[in-house]
Write an enzyme that holds these catalytic residues in place. Sequence first.
Site, PDB file in Angstrom:
ATOM      1  N   GLU A 148     -19.818 128.263 -60.005  1.00 36.75           N
ATOM      2  CA  GLU A 148     -21.251 128.152 -59.749  1.00 36.75           C
ATOM      3  C   GLU A 148     -21.674 129.043 -58.576  1.00 36.75           C
ATOM      4  OE1 GLU A 148     -19.780 123.995 -61.032  1.00 36.75           O
ATOM      5  OE2 GLU A 148     -19.020 125.765 -59.974  1.00 36.75           O
ATOM      6  N   ALA A 189      19.058 131.455 -81.924  1.00 34.41           N
ATOM      7  CA  ALA A 189      20.114 132.332 -81.426  1.00 34.41           C
ATOM      8  C   ALA A 189      21.242 132.349 -82.444  1.00 34.41           C
ATOM      9  CB  ALA A 189      20.628 131.852 -80.071  1.00 34.41           C
ATOM     10  N   THR A 207      20.810 129.346 -70.405  1.00 32.16           N
ATOM     11  CA  THR A 207      20.012 130.541 -70.716  1.00 32.16           C
ATOM     12  C   THR A 207      20.232 131.617 -69.670  1.00 32.16           C
ATOM     13  OG1 THR A 207      18.325 129.249 -71.869  1.00 32.16           O
ATOM     14  CG2 THR A 207      17.660 131.400 -71.017  1.00 32.16           C
ATOM     15  N   GLY A 227      17.280 126.862 -73.755  1.00 33.55           N
ATOM     16  CA  GLY A 227      18.162 126.836 -74.908  1.00 33.55           C
ATOM     17  C   GLY A 227      18.091 125.517 -75.653  1.00 33.55           C
TER      18      GLY A 227
END
Length: 376
Positions: free
Chosen positions: A61, A176, A210, A307
């Site tokens: 605003e 994977a 991972t 993973g």
Amino acid sequence: MTSGAPMGELDRQRMLQALALAEQAIGLSEPNPRVGCVLGFADGRVIGQGHTQRIGGPHAEVMALRDAAAQGLSTAGATAWVTLEPCAHHGRTPPCCDALVAAGVARAVVAMVDPFPQVAGEGLARLRAAGISVVLADADLTAAARDLNLGFLSRIERGRPWVRLKAALTIDGISALHNGVSQWITGDEARRDGHQWRKRAGAVLTGSGTVQADNPRLDVRLVDTQVQPMRILLDSSLRCAPDVRMLQAPGPTLVVHSQASAERTQAFEAAQVPLLSLPGHDGRVDLPALLHHLAERHVNELHVEAGARLNAAWLQAGLVDELLVYQAPRLAGPGQGLAAWPALSTLSAALDFHRIDCTAVGRDLRLRFLAHEPAI
């Protein structure tokens, strides 16, 4: 639900414009909500517009009022179209409802009420008390405003961030190969789109598996952003090295563990990597406690890119609010799925989600699913 005159077609156009402005606050305003504001008149003139700036900076605003002032335009008698109820409290900035009153605005069209306890209708009440006509937007516009701020609403209303789990899969559901190779299942366009969703998040999280397999950066780099999300590594026993790529600049980092040895803890402390110990009853990280911690740190959206084992932990705990799935037009054969959990004996035990989006992104599909039906 409305008060004052109902919405008209011009109101709808201006609110859509305000929502587009609010989107520009993604990757900028965290942890504040993404808000857009348009100022104008019934004859179609637009005299000011703006969106929320970085934390501590002006809200939408005020940005719109400044825009009008910079052009030398009077706001007396104008309508303000704003995607979230103007704030009524003095936090890092003064109340926006007071700024609209002082500017002589005659009418306000608001997409949704702010659930923040210090606002929660007080902003609208103060506008009405000043003689400003207040209109609450139609349900579809309210839904759009809520979707833009799912994380903020989750943190305020539920006390925890919105959890979005992202995965890339082949047609046959493989994330994977059997040897762990997962780069790259999807194309460049989908990966760039994925960075847009990282940009939305207050934190991006993955697990030690991972990191050990791919050593990802997990930052936002394929799209422009002004604020990098926190990157969080879940590593119960601190198996990873403190110099992995996701723990390097840019942006804040956090490593969460549950049963690390003093030797491993000291290695991370020596590297000045922030650590958090949250042991759960099973020896793994306590995920609900982590969400509580992140809410206290004002994280609105948690983006999980992990993973199959860690994905399963989040899903089985019932903590995933949204699935963001990129499906590539490939068949990969045997490999890892989205989540590694025990085989089900009945389909009735499967987790159900509600699809809300299916969009082509390059050669791939982007699918969004919610764990619960949308409230609006």
